[in-house]
Design a protein around this motif. Structure first.
Motif, PDB file in Angstrom:
ATOM      1  N   ALA A   1      32.340  43.419  -2.763  1.00 49.85           N
ATOM      2  CA  ALA A   1      31.121  43.792  -2.052  1.00 49.85           C
ATOM      3  C   ALA A   1      29.935  43.825  -3.010  1.00 49.85           C
ATOM      4  O   ALA A   1      30.095  43.961  -4.225  1.00 49.85           O
ATOM      5  CB  ALA A   1      31.299  45.163  -1.401  1.00 49.85           C
TER       6      ALA A   1
ATOM      7  N   GLY B   1      25.726  45.409  -3.226  1.00 48.55           N
ATOM      8  CA  GLY B   1      24.754  46.298  -2.613  1.00 48.55           C
ATOM      9  C   GLY B   1      23.634  45.556  -1.921  1.00 48.55           C
ATOM     10  O   GLY B   1      23.050  46.052  -0.954  1.00 48.55           O
ATOM     11  N   GLU B   2      23.319  44.350  -2.387  1.00 51.77           N
ATOM     12  CA  GLU B   2      22.217  43.584  -1.824  1.00 51.77           C
ATOM     13  C   GLU B   2      22.645  42.134  -1.629  1.00 51.77           C
ATOM     14  O   GLU B   2      23.402  41.571  -2.424  1.00 51.77           O
ATOM     15  CB  GLU B   2      21.001  43.632  -2.765  1.00 51.77           C
ATOM     16  CG  GLU B   2      20.456  45.035  -2.993  1.00 51.77           C
ATOM     17  CD  GLU B   2      19.328  45.032  -4.008  1.00 51.77           C
ATOM     18  OE1 GLU B   2      19.025  43.956  -4.562  1.00 51.77           O
ATOM     19  OE2 GLU B   2      18.777  46.120  -4.252  1.00 51.77           O
TER      20      GLU B   2
ATOM     21  N   ASP C   1      27.532  38.803   5.577  1.00 46.11           N
ATOM     22  CA  ASP C   1      26.565  39.886   5.368  1.00 46.11           C
ATOM     23  C   ASP C   1      27.112  41.196   5.921  1.00 46.11           C
ATOM     24  O   ASP C   1      28.250  41.259   6.431  1.00 46.11           O
ATOM     25  CB  ASP C   1      25.206  39.531   5.975  1.00 46.11           C
ATOM     26  CG  ASP C   1      25.193  39.514   7.493  1.00 46.11           C
ATOM     27  OD1 ASP C   1      26.262  39.704   8.127  1.00 46.11           O
ATOM     28  OD2 ASP C   1      24.112  39.302   8.076  1.00 46.11           O
ATOM     29  N   ALA C   2      26.330  42.262   5.819  1.00 46.33           N
ATOM     30  CA  ALA C   2      26.797  43.589   6.240  1.00 46.33           C
ATOM     31  C   ALA C   2      27.115  43.637   7.727  1.00 46.33           C
ATOM     32  O   ALA C   2      28.096  44.262   8.146  1.00 46.33           O
ATOM     33  CB  ALA C   2      25.746  44.636   5.886  1.00 46.33           C
TER      34      ALA C   2
ATOM     35  N   GLU D   1      30.438  48.309   4.748  1.00 44.84           N
ATOM     36  CA  GLU D   1      29.417  47.596   5.527  1.00 44.84           C
ATOM     37  C   GLU D   1      28.304  47.118   4.597  1.00 44.84           C
ATOM     38  O   GLU D   1      27.179  47.617   4.600  1.00 44.84           O
ATOM     39  CB  GLU D   1      28.908  48.479   6.659  1.00 44.84           C
ATOM     40  CG  GLU D   1      29.980  48.731   7.710  1.00 44.84           C
ATOM     41  CD  GLU D   1      29.478  49.504   8.920  1.00 44.84           C
ATOM     42  OE1 GLU D   1      28.258  49.747   9.005  1.00 44.84           O
ATOM     43  OE2 GLU D   1      30.308  49.857   9.780  1.00 44.84           O
ATOM     44  N   LYS D   2      28.672  46.138   3.783  1.00 50.83           N
ATOM     45  CA  LYS D   2      27.783  45.546   2.794  1.00 50.83           C
ATOM     46  C   LYS D   2      28.035  44.038   2.755  1.00 50.83           C
ATOM     47  O   LYS D   2      29.050  43.560   3.276  1.00 50.83           O
ATOM     48  CB  LYS D   2      28.066  46.128   1.401  1.00 50.83           C
ATOM     49  CG  LYS D   2      27.835  47.618   1.255  1.00 50.83           C
ATOM     50  CD  LYS D   2      28.168  48.070  -0.164  1.00 50.83           C
ATOM     51  CE  LYS D   2      27.895  49.557  -0.348  1.00 50.83           C
ATOM     52  NZ  LYS D   2      28.201  49.976  -1.747  1.00 50.83           N
TER      53      LYS D   2
ATOM     54  N   HIS E   1      29.482  40.648   1.367  1.00 53.18           N
ATOM     55  CA  HIS E   1      30.726  40.393   0.645  1.00 53.18           C
ATOM     56  C   HIS E   1      30.823  38.929   0.252  1.00 53.18           C
ATOM     57  O   HIS E   1      30.329  38.043   0.963  1.00 53.18           O
ATOM     58  CB  HIS E   1      31.952  40.726   1.496  1.00 53.18           C
ATOM     59  CG  HIS E   1      32.253  42.175   1.630  1.00 53.18           C
ATOM     60  ND1 HIS E   1      31.484  43.045   2.363  1.00 53.18           N
ATOM     61  CD2 HIS E   1      33.274  42.929   1.110  1.00 53.18           C
ATOM     62  CE1 HIS E   1      32.004  44.259   2.312  1.00 53.18           C
ATOM     63  NE2 HIS E   1      33.085  44.218   1.558  1.00 53.18           N
TER      64      HIS E   1
END
Length: 462
Positions: free
Chosen positions: A223, A225-226, A251-252, A268-269, A271
């Protein structure tokens, strides 16, 4: 002319394999696209190339449109009978004709699916590598020049089809290509028909390259964070020369949908899902290089899948992402975008697309085969809500225009069909008219899948 005039000859040829029941017509009037149902006038189930050739001759004599049908999962309305006519369903032409293990190639009929082919090849130590996710038919994959999750290493259908048998619009049967690994003999007719979407002829046999089953496979998911950090990791990995077998992005919003649909527990980030093929030593070294690159870009929560069942579970969830996204909004239809850009432009393309989506009322999770610059936004719409439909069409248009501006294409793997006709002139310029001229030369009666891919009635009659 109408189908009615051709029915006696077609019925004599096919018997009860010429179907006109409502259920058959309705089934062959559907697709995975957002286009409305468009039933054909009849459905044919040929069993041999000779039957296909005879069928096409009859239809040519009576001006009846002929549309090829594989698994029916087209996303741009490729197989819909928009001008009436007969759908030719290749479900009964699904044999493996010959496996040439020493030469690593295979001859197949068009109706065989990729999963059935690979199951039959399992004992040979070989496999056919193109994996679009859906259990598509090989003929349909060739007709749309399909690719999928493994294209970053093994290429697309363009790279893996060596030769074809094709029935032309006048019923002639031609063979293109050979089993030799290279040739400088004449026009590349194989390449002409791969991606022609049935507008030039019907593919009745394919010769395919096979690959050796890798001795070691390892997969992983991580995963970020952005979103832009995940894309940066993809670009750096590809530019470093690491031979990825798959490198996929979700995407998330896609991770959230997959969790709900498949019972997974992804954060939910954004990947990346990756896979490495090769020897034990090579796979281990490649995996460590990727891990270092990913961690430098903020990756977290690495999970490795070295066992077959773990890898199968991981890729099953990725392949079910489209279904998961549809299920996240019950009753919605999807407009599926499919742009592909040079890898150096991927970060900009994804970032600008995400900004457009955030400014839009339409839900549109992003996922894709980002190892070769190809990604999708799944635009979820209520087809009866004109505002949503308009917003989705605007998003799709902006993605297509952006891809062209960045030196890419409006479709990396789904094809043109009807849905992308409006972008062909912008992408190809006068080249699109040349495509129309080729179509008119090979199909002057415009019976082969009319209304798709080429300029409308470009030099053709009917």
């Amino acid at each position: 002319m109408t189908l009615d005039a051709a029915l006696p000859a077609l019925s004599s040829l096919l018997g009860d394999r010429l179907c006109r029941s409502k259920s058959e017509l309705d089934h062959h009037g559907q697709s995975e696209s957002h286009f409305p149902p468009t039933p054909p006038e009849a459905v044919a189930y040929p069993e041999t190339t000779e039957e296909v050739a005879a069928l096409v001759k009859i239809c040519a004599n009576h001006g009846v449109p002929v549309i090829g049908w594989g698994a029916g999962t087209s996303l741009e309305g490729h197989a819909l009978a928009v001008q009436g006519g007969i759908v030719v369903d290749f479900a009964r032409m699904d044999r493996i004709i010959a496996v040439n293990a020493e030469d690593m190639d295979v001859r197949v009929q068009p109706g065989i699916t990729r999963e059935a082919l690979n199951e039959a090849l399992r004992a040979t130590g070989l496999f056919f590598p193109v994996d679009p996710g859906a259990n598509a038919s090989i003929g349909g994959m060739a007709s749309t020049r399909a690719s999928g999750t493994t294209a970053v290493r093994y290429g697309t259908m363009r790279d893996n089809v060596m030769g074809l048998e094709v029935v032309l619009a006048d019923g002639r049967v031609i063979r293109t290509g050979t089993r030799a690994r290279k040739s400088s003999s004449g026009y590349d007719l194989t390449g002409l028909f791969v991606g022609a979407e049935g507008t030039l002829g019907l593919i009745t046999e394919l010769t395919l390259k096979l690959r050796g089953q890798p001795s070691a496979i390892s997969a992983a998911v991580c995963a970020f964070g952005e979103m832009d950090r995940a894309v940066a990791a993809v670009i750096e990995t590809i530019q470093s020369g690491v031979p990825m077998a798959r490198i996929e992005f979700v995407d998330a919003a896609t991770a959230r949908a997959v969790n709900a649909y498949s019972g997974a527990d992804f954060p939910e980030k954004p990947h990346l899902l990756v896979e490495f093929h090769g020897s034990e030593i090579g796979v281990g070294e490649d995996a460590e290089i990727f891990r270092a690159i990913a961690e430098d870009n903020g990756a977290e929560g690495f999970e490795w899948a070295r066992q077959t069942e773990d890898r199968t579970r991981l890729w099953k969830m990725r392949h079910e992402a489209y279904r998961a996204i549809l299920a996240s909004r019950p009753g919605a239809r999807a407009i599926v975008t499919d742009v592909c850009v040079p890898i150096s432009a991927l970060a900009q393309a994804v970032s600008e697309t995400q900004a457009d989506i955030e400014a839009s009322p339409v839900e549109a999770p992003i996922l894709g085969h980002v190892g070769d610059g190809n990604f999708h936004a799944i635009l979820l719409i209520d087809p009866d809500d004109t505002a949503e439909v308009h917003a989705a069409e605007t998003l799709s248009a902006r993605m297509a225009q952006r891809a062209l501006r960045l030196g890419g294409t409006v479709t990396g793997e789904h094809g043109i069909g009807m849905g992308k006709l409006g972008y062909m002139a912008a992408e190809h310029g006068e080249g699109w008219q040349v495509m129309g001229s080729i179509k008119a030369a090979l199909d002057p009666g415009n019976i082969m899948n009319p209304g798709k891919l080429v300029p409308p009635n470009n030099g053709a009659v009917g």
